[in-house]
Design a protein around this motif. Structure first.
Motif, mmCIF file in Angstrom:
data_model
loop_
_atom_site.group_PDB
_atom_site.id
_atom_site.type_symbol
_atom_site.label_atom_id
_atom_site.label_comp_id
_atom_site.label_asym_id
_atom_site.label_seq_id
_atom_site.Cartn_x
_atom_site.Cartn_y
_atom_site.Cartn_z
ATOM 1 N N ARG A 73 -6.358 8.427 7.956
ATOM 2 C CA ARG A 73 -6.068 8.991 6.558
ATOM 3 C C ARG A 73 -5.070 8.334 5.718
ATOM 4 N NH1 ARG A 73 -3.389 14.905 7.704
ATOM 5 N NH2 ARG A 73 -5.755 16.059 9.155
ATOM 6 N N THR A 74 -4.024 6.851 6.310
ATOM 7 C CA THR A 74 -3.432 5.849 5.363
ATOM 8 C C THR A 74 -4.894 5.070 4.826
ATOM 9 O OG1 THR A 74 -1.864 6.023 6.509
ATOM 10 C CG2 THR A 74 -2.270 4.513 5.542
ATOM 11 N N ILE A 75 -5.697 5.054 5.336
ATOM 12 C CA ILE A 75 -6.769 3.330 5.717
ATOM 13 C C ILE A 75 -7.658 4.347 4.466
ATOM 14 C CG2 ILE A 75 -9.024 2.873 6.300
ATOM 15 C CD1 ILE A 75 -7.112 1.686 9.237
ATOM 16 N N HIS A 76 -7.473 5.963 4.581
ATOM 17 C CA HIS A 76 -8.634 6.819 4.181
ATOM 18 C C HIS A 76 -8.326 6.771 2.345
ATOM 19 C CE1 HIS A 76 -12.509 10.092 3.694
ATOM 20 N NE2 HIS A 76 -11.590 9.719 2.928
ATOM 21 N N LYS A 77 -7.399 7.338 2.237
ATOM 22 C CA LYS A 77 -6.582 7.273 0.895
ATOM 23 C C LYS A 77 -6.355 5.565 0.484
ATOM 24 C CE LYS A 77 -2.345 8.991 2.085
ATOM 25 N NZ LYS A 77 -1.255 9.482 2.229
ATOM 26 N N HIS A 78 -6.901 4.430 0.989
ATOM 27 C CA HIS A 78 -6.841 3.494 0.521
ATOM 28 C C HIS A 78 -8.525 2.756 0.552
ATOM 29 C CE1 HIS A 78 -2.349 4.303 -1.315
ATOM 30 N NE2 HIS A 78 -2.360 4.147 0.072
ATOM 31 N N PRO A 79 -9.319 2.974 -0.024
ATOM 32 C CA PRO A 79 -10.765 2.768 0.938
ATOM 33 C C PRO A 79 -10.495 1.132 -0.145
ATOM 34 C CG PRO A 79 -10.813 4.179 -1.552
ATOM 35 C CD PRO A 79 -9.308 4.407 -0.679
ATOM 36 N N GLU A 80 -11.629 -0.112 0.412
ATOM 37 C CA GLU A 80 -11.213 -1.312 -0.216
ATOM 38 C C GLU A 80 -13.083 -1.507 0.301
ATOM 39 O OE1 GLU A 80 -7.494 -3.390 -0.018
ATOM 40 O OE2 GLU A 80 -8.070 -2.807 2.073
ATOM 41 N N LEU A 81 -14.101 -2.483 -0.693
ATOM 42 C CA LEU A 81 -14.888 -2.570 -1.066
ATOM 43 C C LEU A 81 -15.357 -4.221 -0.173
ATOM 44 C CD1 LEU A 81 -16.759 -1.638 -3.658
ATOM 45 C CD2 LEU A 81 -16.447 -0.021 -2.317
ATOM 46 N N GLY A 82 -16.683 -4.145 1.172
ATOM 47 C CA GLY A 82 -16.227 -6.037 1.604
ATOM 48 C C GLY A 82 -15.671 -6.717 0.964
ATOM 49 N N PHE A 83 -15.463 -7.317 1.389
ATOM 50 C CA PHE A 83 -14.046 -8.710 1.693
ATOM 51 C C PHE A 83 -12.891 -8.098 0.596
ATOM 52 C CE2 PHE A 83 -18.642 -10.895 2.547
ATOM 53 C CZ PHE A 83 -17.606 -11.087 4.153
ATOM 54 N N GLN A 84 -12.901 -7.146 0.237
ATOM 55 C CA GLN A 84 -11.054 -7.158 -0.699
ATOM 56 C C GLN A 84 -10.365 -5.725 0.753
ATOM 57 O OE1 GLN A 84 -12.995 -4.882 -4.516
ATOM 58 N NE2 GLN A 84 -14.963 -6.428 -4.457
ATOM 59 N N GLU A 85 -10.740 -5.792 1.852
ATOM 60 C CA GLU A 85 -9.967 -5.162 2.125
ATOM 61 C C GLU A 85 -8.248 -6.233 2.054
ATOM 62 O OE1 GLU A 85 -14.591 -5.785 4.259
ATOM 63 O OE2 GLU A 85 -12.474 -6.616 3.883
ATOM 64 N N ILE A 86 -8.125 -6.024 1.834
ATOM 65 C CA ILE A 86 -6.456 -6.669 1.701
ATOM 66 C C ILE A 86 -5.228 -5.434 2.602
ATOM 67 C CG2 ILE A 86 -4.688 -7.690 0.690
ATOM 68 C CD1 ILE A 86 -7.148 -9.212 0.869
ATOM 69 N N LYS A 87 -5.614 -4.395 1.522
ATOM 70 C CA LYS A 87 -4.579 -3.599 2.731
ATOM 71 C C LYS A 87 -4.839 -2.945 3.301
ATOM 72 C CE LYS A 87 -3.014 -1.701 -2.278
ATOM 73 N NZ LYS A 87 -2.753 -0.274 -2.811
ATOM 74 N N THR A 88 -5.639 -2.969 3.606
ATOM 75 C CA THR A 88 -6.697 -2.328 5.504
ATOM 76 C C THR A 88 -6.008 -3.212 6.257
ATOM 77 O OG1 THR A 88 -8.151 -1.463 4.197
ATOM 78 C CG2 THR A 88 -8.339 -2.013 6.689
ATOM 79 N N SER A 89 -6.213 -4.983 5.925
ATOM 80 C CA SER A 89 -5.609 -6.038 6.980
ATOM 81 C C SER A 89 -4.052 -5.704 7.428
ATOM 82 C CB SER A 89 -6.502 -7.773 6.074
ATOM 83 O OG SER A 89 -7.814 -6.790 6.795
ATOM 84 N N ALA A 90 -4.149 -5.601 6.169
ATOM 85 C CA ALA A 90 -2.190 -5.779 5.973
ATOM 86 C C ALA A 90 -1.551 -4.908 7.158
ATOM 87 C CB ALA A 90 -1.220 -5.964 5.167
ATOM 88 N N LEU A 91 -2.386 -3.415 7.101
ATOM 89 C CA LEU A 91 -1.459 -2.202 7.944
ATOM 90 C C LEU A 91 -1.951 -2.881 9.346
ATOM 91 C CD1 LEU A 91 -0.770 0.784 7.878
ATOM 92 C CD2 LEU A 91 -2.999 1.245 8.071
ATOM 93 N N ILE A 92 -3.213 -3.601 9.633
ATOM 94 C CA ILE A 92 -3.804 -4.133 10.957
ATOM 95 C C ILE A 92 -2.802 -4.624 11.482
ATOM 96 C CG2 ILE A 92 -5.645 -4.936 12.290
ATOM 97 C CD1 ILE A 92 -7.818 -3.684 10.224
#
Length: 388
Positions: A17-36
Motif C-alpha cells: 500500500r505504501t508503494i501503491h500510494k506513491h507510484p513512479e514511472l520507469g527509471f524514476q523509482e527513487i522513493k520505491t528504491s529507497a523503501l526497498i
C-alpha cells in the motif's frame, strides 16, 4: 513456507500500500528504491542500489552452490486511478495499474522469509525498474543485464499478478507466453494540392486505402494459420481540412509474433504493402522499432514451479496459462539464462475480474503471502538441489 508467509501478511500489505500510494514511472523509482533499501537494511541483507539506474540487487547465501535470481518490477503507469480506497495513488495521473507494487512487496517478503535460512549458493533478489515500455530506447531488464546483475545465475524466475485468476491459483505455460513487441512508423508520400483538382496532386489518402487492405491481409494470407501473429494499425493521420489534399499520410503499427521467422515475414510483407504507393505514383518511408523479444519459459523451470505450487496450493489450483500477445521485458533475462514466469491469481473469488492497465485495477491482498511463499520455496528447493 506458506504458513510462515502468512505471519508476515500485514507487513506485506503495508509495503504494497505504501508503494501503491506513491507510484513512479520507469527509471524514476527513487522513493520505491529507497523503501526497498531501507527494508533490506533493517533485515540485515547485503544489497547494491542504483543497479540499472534505479534498480536494487540483494544477495542471500554464501555463493558456494547453485544460484537463482528472482525478479520483481517496480514501475507504475501514467494512468489516473479511479479506485476510492485508503491507499489510492497520491500522484495524479500515475497508478500501479499493472501490479508492480505487489510484485515488489512479495519480493521483499521473500527476503523476510529466507534471511535466516542457511543457503549454500545464492538467492539473488532483482528489484527491476522500467518494465512498462522502452524509455529512451531501453528497459530496466536490459540495463540490469548490462550492469551484470544476472552474471553467474543458473536460472531466474518471476511472477506476474493476474486479476482474472482467483486468489489461491497460479497459471503456467512452457514455451512462449508473451510475444515480440515491435512497431512500424510509416509515411505515405504524395504531392499535396487543392481538393477541387485532385488530378493535379498525388493523393496519399487515396494510396493509403489499398495499402491498408494489403496490410490487413498479411496475417490471414501470408502467415501459417497455426503461428501466432498480429498486425494492428493503431494510428493513421493525414490532412487537416476537407478541401486540401495533404502531402503525406502517417501510419503507426504494432506488430506481434513469437518466432524470428514470423517476425521477419511480417516486416517483409509490410514493406511490400507500403510499396503499393510507388505503383500509384507516390513513395513511402518505413522505420522499424524492435521492442521486447518473445518470452520463452524453460519447461524444466516451469515444472519446478508447478511442483512447488502443487505442494503449497494443491494440484487443483495449478492452471494452464494461455499464450498471450502482450510484451514483457523479463524476456531479456530468460535469454541471458534459463528461466520462467508464472501468473499469480489475485482476483477476489467472490468479486469481479480486474484487468491490467485499467484505472480500477486492484488485487485481493490475500495473494501477497502466497506469491512470496511460492517464490521463496522454489528458490530454496533449487539451491538445495531438491529440484531436477
Amino acid at each position: 513456507m506458506l504458513n510462515k508467509a502468512k505471519t508476515i501478511h500485514d507487513k506485506l500489505i503495508n509495503l504494497r500500500r505504501t508503494i501503491h500510494k506513491h507510484p513512479e514511472l520507469g527509471f524514476q523509482e527513487i522513493k520505491t528504491s529507497a523503501l526497498i533499501a531501507n527494508t533490506l537494511r533493517e533485515l540485515g541483507i547485503e544489497f547494491q542500489p542504483n543497479v540499472g539506474k534505479t534498480g536494487v540487487v540483494a544477495h542471500l547465501g554464501d555463493g558456494n552452490g547453485p544460484k537463482i535470481g528472482i525478479r520483481a518490477d517496480m514501475d507504475a503507469l501514467p494512468i489516473l486511478e479511479a479506485n476510492e480506497v485508503e491507499y489510492k495513488s497520491q500522484v495524479p495521473g500515475k497508478m500501479h495499474a499493472c501490479g508492480h507494487d505487489s510484485h515488489t512487496a512479495m519480493l521483499l517478503g521473500v527476503a523476510m522469509l529466507l534471511k535466516d535460512e542457511p543457503i549454500a549458493g545464492e538467492v539473488r533478489l532483482l528489484f527491476q525498474p522500467a518494465e512498462e515500455g522502452n524509455v529512451n530506447g531501453t528497459s530496466g531488464a536490459q540495463e540490469m543485464i548490462k550492469e551484470h546483475a544476472l552474471d553467474d545465475l543458473d536460472t531466474v524466475i518471476a511472477l506476474h499478478v493476474n486479476g482474472t485468476l482467483d486468489c489461491g491459483q497460479i497459471a503456467l505455460i512452457s514455451g512462449y507466453s508473451h510475444a515480440n513487441t515491435d512497431r512500424v512508423y510509416a509515411k505515405i508520400i504524395g504531392k499535396g494540392g487543392h481538393g477541387a483538382v485532385p488530378h493535379e496532386a498525388i493523393d496519399p489518402i487515396f494510396m493509403t486505402a489499398p495499402i491498408l487492405t494489403a496490410i490487413h491481409g498479411i496475417v490471414s494470407r501470408r502467415v501459417n494459420p497455426i503461428m501466432p501473429a498480429v498486425i494492428t494499425v493503431g494510428r493513421l493521420a493525414g490532412g487537416n481540412t476537407a478541401n486540401v489534399i495533404p502531402d503525406t499520410v502517417e501510419l503507426e503499427l504494432t506488430i506481434r509474433s513469437t518466432t524470428k521467422e514470423v517476425q521477419k515475414l511480417l516486416m517483409d510483407e509490410i514493406e511490400k504493402a507500403l510499396s503499393i504507393a510507388r505503383l500509384l505514383g507516390g513513395d513511402y518511408t518505413c522505420d522499424v522499432e524492435y521492442g521486447y523479444p518473445a518470452l520463452h519459459n524453460d519447461e524444466h523451470v516451469v515444472r519446478w514451479i508447478e511442483k512447488v505450487g502443487s505442494d503449497l496450493l494443491g494440484s487443483d489450483n495449478i492452471k494452464q496459462r494461455p499464450l498471450g500477445m502482450g510484451g514483457e521485458d523479463f524476456s531479456f533475462m530468460v535469454n541471458s539464462c534459463t528461466g520462467a514466469m508464472f501468473s499469480l491469481g489475485v482476483k477476489d473469488p467472490n468479486g469481479e475480474p480486474k484487468y491490467l492497465h485499467h484505472s480500477e485495477f486492484d488485487i485481493d491482498e490475500n495473494a501477497l503471502p502466497i506469491g512470496a511463499a511460492l517464490l521463496a520455496e522454489t528458490a530454496l528447493r533449487f539451491v538445495r538441489g531438491e529440484l531436477s
